[in-house]
Design an enzyme around this catalytic site. Sequence first.
Site, PDB file in Angstrom:
ATOM      1  N   SER A 120     -47.341  43.433  39.189  1.00  0.00           N
ATOM      2  CA  SER A 120     -48.793  43.239  39.198  1.00  0.00           C
ATOM      3  C   SER A 120     -49.236  42.327  40.318  1.00  0.00           C
ATOM      4  O   SER A 120     -50.423  42.303  40.653  1.00  0.00           O
ATOM      5  CB  SER A 120     -49.254  42.680  37.853  1.00  0.00           C
ATOM      6  N   HIS A 141     -48.278  51.055  40.122  1.00  0.00           N
ATOM      7  CA  HIS A 141     -48.811  50.035  39.209  1.00  0.00           C
ATOM      8  C   HIS A 141     -49.679  50.684  38.137  1.00  0.00           C
ATOM      9  O   HIS A 141     -50.738  51.231  38.439  1.00  0.00           O
ATOM     10  CB  HIS A 141     -49.609  48.984  40.008  1.00  0.00           C
ATOM     11  N   GLU A 153     -52.067  52.623  40.621  1.00  0.00           N
ATOM     12  CA  GLU A 153     -52.170  52.244  42.027  1.00  0.00           C
ATOM     13  C   GLU A 153     -50.841  52.621  42.696  1.00  0.00           C
ATOM     14  O   GLU A 153     -49.779  52.177  42.252  1.00  0.00           O
ATOM     15  CB  GLU A 153     -52.424  50.742  42.155  1.00  0.00           C
ATOM     16  N   ASN A 191     -55.971  43.898  40.486  1.00  0.00           N
ATOM     17  CA  ASN A 191     -55.721  42.489  40.178  1.00  0.00           C
ATOM     18  C   ASN A 191     -56.301  41.548  41.226  1.00  0.00           C
ATOM     19  O   ASN A 191     -56.603  40.394  40.928  1.00  0.00           O
ATOM     20  CB  ASN A 191     -54.224  42.244  39.975  1.00  0.00           C
TER      21      ASN A 191
HETATM   22  N1  3HC Z   1     -50.953  52.289  23.065  1.00  0.00           N
HETATM   23  C1  3HC Z   1     -51.273  53.583  22.985  1.00  0.00           C
HETATM   24  N2  3HC Z   1     -52.495  54.031  22.622  1.00  0.00           N
HETATM   25  C2  3HC Z   1     -53.413  53.104  22.328  1.00  0.00           C
HETATM   26  C3  3HC Z   1     -53.157  51.725  22.381  1.00  0.00           C
HETATM   27  C4  3HC Z   1     -51.856  51.326  22.764  1.00  0.00           C
HETATM   28  N3  3HC Z   1     -51.530  50.038  22.858  1.00  0.00           N
HETATM   29  N4  3HC Z   1     -54.279  51.065  22.036  1.00  0.00           N
HETATM   30  C5  3HC Z   1     -55.217  51.986  21.772  1.00  0.00           C
HETATM   31  N5  3HC Z   1     -54.682  53.214  21.960  1.00  0.00           N
HETATM   32  C6  3HC Z   1     -55.375  54.495  21.788  1.00  0.00           C
HETATM   33  C7  3HC Z   1     -55.815  54.691  20.382  1.00  0.00           C
HETATM   34  O1  3HC Z   1     -54.785  55.277  19.602  1.00  0.00           O
HETATM   35  C8  3HC Z   1     -56.997  55.627  20.555  1.00  0.00           C
HETATM   36  O2  3HC Z   1     -56.503  56.952  20.747  1.00  0.00           O
HETATM   37  P1  3HC Z   1     -57.283  58.217  20.173  1.00  0.00           P
HETATM   38  O3  3HC Z   1     -58.642  58.186  20.834  1.00  0.00           O
HETATM   39  O4  3HC Z   1     -56.414  59.349  20.630  1.00  0.00           O
HETATM   40  O5  3HC Z   1     -57.327  58.021  18.705  1.00  0.00           O
HETATM   41  C9  3HC Z   1     -57.614  55.181  21.875  1.00  0.00           C
HETATM   42  O6  3HC Z   1     -56.579  54.464  22.569  1.00  0.00           O
HETATM   43  C10 3HC Z   1     -58.799  54.266  21.684  1.00  0.00           C
HETATM   44  O7  3HC Z   1     -58.380  53.189  20.895  1.00  0.00           O
HETATM   45  P2  3HC Z   1     -59.293  52.444  19.833  1.00  0.00           P
HETATM   46  O8  3HC Z   1     -60.337  53.394  19.320  1.00  0.00           O
HETATM   47  O9  3HC Z   1     -58.405  51.764  18.857  1.00  0.00           O
HETATM   48  O10 3HC Z   1     -59.938  51.244  20.623  1.00  0.00           O
HETATM   49  P3  3HC Z   1     -60.910  51.226  21.858  1.00  0.00           P
HETATM   50  O11 3HC Z   1     -61.777  52.423  21.939  1.00  0.00           O
HETATM   51  O12 3HC Z   1     -61.495  49.878  21.796  1.00  0.00           O
HETATM   52  O13 3HC Z   1     -59.936  51.296  23.111  1.00  0.00           O
HETATM   53  C11 3HC Z   1     -58.672  50.180  24.786  1.00  0.00           C
HETATM   54  C12 3HC Z   1     -58.865  50.407  23.269  1.00  0.00           C
HETATM   55  C13 3HC Z   1     -58.336  51.506  25.449  1.00  0.00           C
HETATM   56  C14 3HC Z   1     -57.501  49.242  24.900  1.00  0.00           C
HETATM   57  C15 3HC Z   1     -60.005  49.597  25.379  1.00  0.00           C
HETATM   58  O14 3HC Z   1     -60.401  48.469  24.650  1.00  0.00           O
HETATM   59  C16 3HC Z   1     -59.885  49.217  26.842  1.00  0.00           C
HETATM   60  O15 3HC Z   1     -59.979  50.047  27.736  1.00  0.00           O
HETATM   61  N6  3HC Z   1     -59.671  47.904  27.113  1.00  0.00           N
HETATM   62  C17 3HC Z   1     -59.505  47.387  28.457  1.00  0.00           C
HETATM   63  C18 3HC Z   1     -58.061  47.510  28.848  1.00  0.00           C
HETATM   64  C19 3HC Z   1     -57.809  47.019  30.229  1.00  0.00           C
HETATM   65  O16 3HC Z   1     -58.656  46.500  30.933  1.00  0.00           O
HETATM   66  N7  3HC Z   1     -56.544  47.188  30.650  1.00  0.00           N
HETATM   67  C20 3HC Z   1     -56.107  46.711  31.937  1.00  0.00           C
HETATM   68  C21 3HC Z   1     -55.466  45.387  31.768  1.00  0.00           C
HETATM   69  S1  3HC Z   1     -54.966  44.728  33.307  1.00  0.00           S
HETATM   70  C22 3HC Z   1     -53.464  45.420  33.578  1.00  0.00           C
HETATM   71  O17 3HC Z   1     -52.890  46.117  32.778  1.00  0.00           O
HETATM   72  C23 3HC Z   1     -52.827  45.123  34.906  1.00  0.00           C
HETATM   73  C24 3HC Z   1     -51.682  44.158  34.776  1.00  0.00           C
HETATM   74  O18 3HC Z   1     -51.051  44.101  36.042  1.00  0.00           O
HETATM   75  C25 3HC Z   1     -52.133  42.763  34.384  1.00  0.00           C
END
Ligand code: 3HC
Length: 294
Positions: A120, A141, A153, A191
Amino acid sequence: MAEIKRVGVLGCGLMGSGIAQVCAAAGYETIVREVSDEVVQKGIGGIGRQLGKQVEKGKLAAEDRDALLGRLRGTSNLEDLKDCDIVIEAIVENLDLKNEIWRTLDGLCPAHTIFASNTSSLTIADMAAATKRPERMVGLHFFNPVPVMKLVEVVKTIATDAAVFQTAFDFAKSLGKEPIVCKDNSGFVVNLLLVPYMMDAIRALSEGVASIEDIDKGMRLGTGYPMGPFVLSDFVGLDTLDKIGDIMFNEYKEKRYASPPLLKRMVSLGYYGRKSGKGFYDYSGDEPKPMPLV
Ligand code: 3HC
């Protein structure tokens, strides 16, 4: 695209397990390596539970789940990755540890194997330099949760071969992802912009601008982000965020990347976010509750 049939994944934690899952789901023979058989089985067990939920919801057929799991194998032995066409690394953000593994794999894998890192914040060139195949090293990424987030990415260094880059880009597409092209700068695109935002939120909290809940609510409702910065930080992992901050600050000498003292103290106390049960929120009850931090 040059043929990729067998994929190796290094690490079966939050990111590695998601990467292994999407590779197996896309039809690739996937082998995921962890430090011990116990850790790898825990990671694969988590994938099985996640897929089980999809089956229960009727979003995945039980036979497709079984076929996916049939393409996924765990190991604690690096030698088992020697026949992979691409190896994707998703271990802890520590350059020495990553390069120790790359050096070993460089001696084990055939010349055509592509090395890709899910780092990252480290640069891909700093890993490529540890191998005798810098032209076959790229960044791939992914974003957490990997099975859900569409972006990958794809990173080229000044040494990456154009055909290798294209293969990696096409491979990301074959996983059902939306790749973007990035230069090899620490933090790539997302990031580079996201980390100072998360650090700024922690500084705003420390300075008493608003409460944890109100800063989160402000950014959710004011900008349409799915999660506020503290829910997101706990989701990413505060130990990981702190390491990323150190690496990016060291690269750019720009104070907005530096981990604020509050983050450092939380990490010292084991407040790693969701995975440890405590971070900016306490996850021990039915609903997350903001922690009394300031
Ligand atoms: N693994 C697999 N599937 C997951 C999951 C997980 N950990 N968490 C949620 N899901 C799935 C659910 O099963 C659901 O699937 P479905 O629609 O097929 O039933 C779908 O995702 C939506 O989940 P929820 O309805 O429970 O919850 P939300 O609609 O709130 O979505 C989220 C959850 C997708 C995590 C949303 O809140 C989101 O997009 N959050 C932001 C995440 C983000 O910004 N990620 C980037 C982080 S930075 C990074 O990773 C970079 C690193 O280098 C630091």
